[in-house]
Enzyme design. Structure first.
Site, PDB file in Angstrom:
ATOM      1  N   HIS A 432     -39.315  59.317  99.666  1.00 40.35           N
ATOM      2  CA  HIS A 432     -38.203  58.442  99.288  1.00 40.35           C
ATOM      3  C   HIS A 432     -38.247  57.117 100.050  1.00 40.35           C
ATOM      4  O   HIS A 432     -37.394  56.254  99.852  1.00 40.35           O
ATOM      5  CB  HIS A 432     -36.879  59.175  99.563  1.00 40.35           C
ATOM      6  CG  HIS A 432     -35.655  58.499  99.061  1.00 40.35           C
ATOM      7  ND1 HIS A 432     -34.721  57.917  99.900  1.00 40.35           N
ATOM      8  CD2 HIS A 432     -35.210  58.291  97.801  1.00 40.35           C
ATOM      9  CE1 HIS A 432     -33.748  57.398  99.180  1.00 40.35           C
ATOM     10  NE2 HIS A 432     -34.009  57.613  97.903  1.00 40.35           N
ATOM     11  N   TYR A 466     -27.319  46.401  93.171  1.00 31.66           N
ATOM     12  CA  TYR A 466     -27.100  47.215  94.365  1.00 31.66           C
ATOM     13  C   TYR A 466     -27.198  46.328  95.599  1.00 31.66           C
ATOM     14  O   TYR A 466     -28.035  45.418  95.664  1.00 31.66           O
ATOM     15  CB  TYR A 466     -28.160  48.319  94.502  1.00 31.66           C
ATOM     16  CG  TYR A 466     -28.175  49.372  93.425  1.00 31.66           C
ATOM     17  CD1 TYR A 466     -27.293  49.348  92.348  1.00 31.66           C
ATOM     18  CD2 TYR A 466     -29.093  50.412  93.489  1.00 31.66           C
ATOM     19  CE1 TYR A 466     -27.330  50.321  91.368  1.00 31.66           C
ATOM     20  CE2 TYR A 466     -29.134  51.395  92.510  1.00 31.66           C
ATOM     21  CZ  TYR A 466     -28.256  51.341  91.451  1.00 31.66           C
ATOM     22  OH  TYR A 466     -28.306  52.314  90.484  1.00 31.66           O
TER      23      TYR A 466
END
Length: 686
Positions: A432, A466
Site C-alpha cells: 500500500h 483528496y
C-alpha cells in the site's frame, strides 16, 4: 476499561453519519448536498460488501470469536450495525425528501404515475412500448423455471404473480432494470425539468410484461453481495497470478447476498421466499421511501451546471512556488526538498519529473509501487516511455487493491508489453506504500537518487479531490532506504531494518511505540509530552493502548481522525489528555501526518499508513521523516488550521459520539478554504 473503546464497525457508521450530515446541512450548496447523499449510499454499499461480508464469513468460521476492543462477537456486531443502519436510512429518506423540495425550487421534479396527467401517462406508455419493451428480459420463477442470478447492486422489478384463474400457487416475476441502452432519467412532458426514473416506468408497466398473469403486488429490489474474498487463500501456484486475479474478480461477483433493499412494501410471504432463495436473513431486508440508487443525482447536477450558486465556488490546484516551470524539476530537487499539498497544489511537478526521468540520459532506473491509478494515467505513460527509452523500470502493481483489480490488471499488461518489469506484490500482504525511486548516474557522485514518498495514490483524478501530501527529495539516506525497500519487494520479501524510513510490517509499529514512549518519558520527567496525529482511521489496539498509557502519564495527544476511531477521548482516568476531532468537507481528508514532541524538538513524518492493524503489521507501508524546518512548520500549520475549523469539524465526546462545531459570533473558519486561499496567494493569484 472498555469505556475507552469503540467498535470499529459502529465507529465507521458514525463516520458515514457525518457524511449524511453534509447532505442535510442547508449551508452546503444544493448540488453538493446531492453528491454527499450519493457518497453516503456508495459508502454504505461498500460497508455491506466488505465489512458486513467479512463479519458474516467470520461468524460462519467461529460463532463465538470476539474482537479485541469491545469483545463483541461477529453476530453481535452485525446485529448492532443493522440497528444503526436502519436509523441512518430513515434519516437518508428524510434528507432525500428535503432535497427534492429544494430541487423543485430550481425547476427539477421527480414524479410518479400518481402525480402526472393522462396525457403524460399516454406519452410514457408509448415510450415504454417503443424504447423499453424490446430490450427487457422477463423471468418467471416456478416449478420448471429456476430463480435467476441477481447481480450485485443492480435494480430488479419484482412482481407477485397469479394465474388469472387463481388456481395455481403464486409465482414471482423478475425483470432486470439496469439496461444500459436507455437513460435512467426519463423526461416527462408534464412541464420542463420533470423526470421519472426508468425503474419506476418499468415497474408501472409490469402487467404488460406478464400478460397471462394477475399481479398481486410489485416492488423494486436491489441486492448487495459479499465482496470480501481472500485472493491468496484460493491461489493455485500453477496459475499465473494475474490470471488468478481475473478469476477472483469473477468469483466475487457471485458471492452470497448480505442485504436486500425494497422500494415499497410487498407481501411478507414473498419477501420470505426471496430470503429463502437468496439464503439471506430476514433482518437484512430494508424498505425505503427513497430510490434504491441515487446515482442519477449526477445527471441532475449536470442539468444545473449553469447555476453557479448551487455548487462550491470553483477552485483549481495551483502551482507550487518551490518549482520553477522554466527549469527541470529534477535539477531543482537536487537543490532543495519539495512538499506538495493536494488538491491545493498541483500534481504537475511530480508528473513533469517522471517525464523528465523517462527522457534523461543520466537516469538509469525508475522504481514505483502502484496501488490505484487514474483511468487515463499519465504516470503509466511516463513509465512506458522510460522503458521504451531503455531505462530499467521496476513496477509493483498491487492487483489486490479492492475494486481496482480490473483496472490494475489492465495497466500491468500495458506496462509489461512496453518492457517494464512488473511484479504483483508479496504473498498474503498488500503493498500500500506510495514510493517512487529514480536512480541517476553522476560523474562526481556516482549513483544518486531522487525519492518521492506520498500519502495518496498516483492518481491524477483523486489528487484534485483528496487532501494528500507528496514529498520529493534528493536526500541520499532516504534514497538508500527506499532502494532497500524495492530490493526486498523484488525478492518477494519485506525489510527488517531501516535507518530513516518507517516501513511496515516490521519497522513501523515498533518505531511508533518507541516515539510514544519517548513522550511518556518526557512527561514523567516533568516536561511537556506532546503527540499530534492526522490519520484516516485508528483501530490498532497495540497503539491505542500505548496512547492511553501516554494520556495517563500526562502526555497531550491531539488526533485528527477522519473516519474510524476505536478510541474514545476524554474518558476520566484513561484518556483525559486526548482530544479527537474529524473534518468532513468538500475534499476527502486523506493525508497522514505524525508529529512527536513540542515545536522545539518535534519529529514529523508523512505516511501511507493509518493506525490500523492491517496497515501497521499486515501491509507494506512507508512513512518518511520530514527534516527541513520550513516543511515541518508547514505540516504543523496544516494541523493547527484544522483544529481552528468551526465549519466542517466535529469533536468526539467521551461516549464516542461527535458534535459539530458551529460558529458563534467569531468568524467562520473552514480549514480547506484556508488551504486553498494560501495556495492561490503563493501562486501569486490573490
Amino acid at each position: 476499561m472498555n469505556t475507552c473503546f469503540e467498535n470499529r464497525e459502529l465507529s465507521w457508521l458514525r463516520f458515514n453519519e457525518r457524511v449524511l450530515e453534509e447532505a442535510e446541512d442547508a449551508r452546503v450548496p444544493l448540488c453538493e448536498r446531492l453528491s454527499f447523499l450519493s457518497i453516503f449510499q456508495s459508502n454504505l454499499d461498500e460497508f455491506f460488501m466488505v465489512r458486513i461480508g467479512s463479519l458474516h464469513d467470520q461468524m460462519m468460521l467461529d460463532h463465538e470469536a470476539r474482537e479485541n476492543k469491545t469483545y463483541m462477537t461477529s453476530g453481535e456486531q452485525i446485529d448492532a450495525c443493522m440497528v444503526r443502519v436502519r436509523e441512518l436510512c430513515k434519516r437518508r429518506d428524510k434528507a432525500y425528501e428535503g432535497l427534492l423540495e429544494r430541487l423543485k425550487e430550481q425547476g427539477i421534479t421527480l414524479v410518479n404515475f400518481h402525480s402526472i396527467s393522462k396525457e403524460s401517462e399516454s406519452y410514457l406508455g408509448s415510450i415504454f412500448r417503443t424504447n423499453f419493451l424490446p430490450l427487457l428480459s422477463t423471468f418467471t420463477v416456478g416449478k420448471k423455471q429456476s430463480f435467476p442470478f441477481l447481480n450485485n447492486k443492480e435494480i430488479y422489478a419484482i412482481a407477485v404473480l397469479n394465474t388469472k384463474t387463481g388456481k395455481e400457487k403464486e409465482r414471482i416475476g423478475i425483470v432486470p432494470c439496469n439496461v444500459s441502452t436507455f437513460p435512467r432519467l426519463i423526461e416527462v412532458p408534464e412541464r420542463k425539468g420533470c423526470y421519472m426514473l426508468a425503474e419506476e416506468l418499468i415497474l408501472h408497466y409490469m402487467p404488460d410484461l406478464f400478460p397471462n398473469y394477475k399481479l398481486i403486488g410489485k416492488t423494486l429490489v436491489r441486492i448487495t453481495r459479499n465482496a470480501d474474498i481472500d485472493a491468496d487463500s484460493i491461489y493455485d501456484e500453477d496459475l499465473n497470478y494475474r490470471d488468478h486475479m481475473v478469476e477472483v474478480v469473477k468469483r466475487r461477483r457471485r458471492l452470497c447476498p448480505v442485504r436486500m433493499e425494497l422500494s415499497r412494501q410487498i407481501d411478507a410471504g414473498i419477501v420470505a421466499r426471496l430470503c429463502e432463495t437468496l439464503q439471506l436473513d430476514f433482518d437484512r431486508v430494508y424498505e425505503y421511501d427513497s430510490p434504491l440508487d441515487v446515482s442519477f443525482f449526477g445527471e441532475i447536477r449536470d442539468c444545473l451546471r449553469t447555476h453557479a450558486n448551487l455548487f462550491y465556488a470553483p477552485r483549481h490546484p495551483q502551482d507550487t512556488p518551490d518549482i520553477d516551470d522554466k527549469r527541470p524539476v529534477m535539477e531543482q530537487i537536487a537543490e532543495h526538498d519539495v512538499l506538495l499539498h493536494y488538491p491545493y497544489q498541483s500534481i504537475r511537478p511530480f508528473l513533469r519529473m517522471l517525464s523528465e526521468a523517462a527522457r534523461d540520459p543520466n537516469v538509469i532506473s525508475i522504481r514505483m509501487t502502484l496501488y490505484r491509478l487514474a483511468r487515463d494515467s499519465k504516470v503509466v505513460e511516463a513509465l512506458v516511455e522510460a522503458a521504451e527509452n531503455g531505462k530499467r523500470v521496476d513496477v509493483l502493481v498491487e492487483l489486490k487493491a479492492r475494486f481496482d483489480e480490473e483496472n490494475n490488471i489492465g495497466w500491468s499488461r500495458r506496462l509489461e508489453s512496453a518492457g517494464c518489469h512488473v511484479i504483483y506484490g508479496i504473498e498474503h500482504m498488500k503493498v500500500h506504500s506510495k514510493l517512487c525511486l529514480i536512480a541517476l548516474k553522476d560523474e562526481k557522485q556516482g549513483i544518486r537518487y531522487i525519492t518521492q514518498i506520498g500519502t495518496g495514490n498516483y492518481n491524477e483524478k483523486t489528487s484534485r479531490l483528496y487532501t494528500d501530501l507528496s514529498y520529493i527529495t534528493a536526500n541520499q539516506d532516504i534514497g538508500l532506504d527506499a532502494l532497500a525497500v524495492f530490493q526486498a519487494l523484488l525478492r518477494g520479501e519485506t525489510v527488517d531494518h531501516m535507518q530513516h524510513l518507517l516501513v511496515a510490517p516490521h519497522c513501523l509499529q515498533d518505531k511508533l511505540l518507541d516515539m510514544i514512549d519517548g513522550e511518556i518519558a518526557v512527561a514523567k520527567a516533568g516536561g511537556q509530552g506532546l503527540i499530534r496525529l492526522k490519520i484516516n482511521s485508528l483501530s490498532d489496539k497495540v497503539l491505542i493502548d500505548k496512547l492511553i498509557e501516554a494520556s495517563q502519564a500526562g502526555v497531550k495527544v491531539d488526533m485528527i481522525v477522519r473516519g474510524i476511531c476505536c478510541l474514545r477521548a476524554g474518558v476520566k482516568g484513561y484518556t483525559e489528555n486526548i482530544r479527537v476531532m474529524s473534518v468532513v468537507g468538500r475534499f476527502l481528508e486523506h493525508s497522514r501526518i505524525y508529529a512527536f514532541g513540542t515545536d522545539d524538538r518535534v519529529r514529523c513524518y508523512i505516511a501511507s499508513a493509518d493506525w490500523m492493524t492491517r496497515n501497521t503489521v499486515r501491509r507494506v507501508e512507508v512513512a518518511t521523516p520530514i527534516e527541513l524546518p520550513a516543511l515541518k512548520e508547514r505540516l504543523l500549520w496544516i494541523m493547527d488550521q484544522m483544529w481552528k475549523d468551526n465549519s466542517s469539524a466535529r469533536d468526539q465526546l467521551s461516549d464516542g459520539t461527535y458534535v459539530r462545531r458551529m460558529p458563534g459570533t467569531e468568524p467562520v473558519i473552514n480549514c480547506q478554504a484556508v488551504f486553498y486561499d494560501k495556495a492561490y496567494r503563493l501562486a501569486g493569484k490573490n
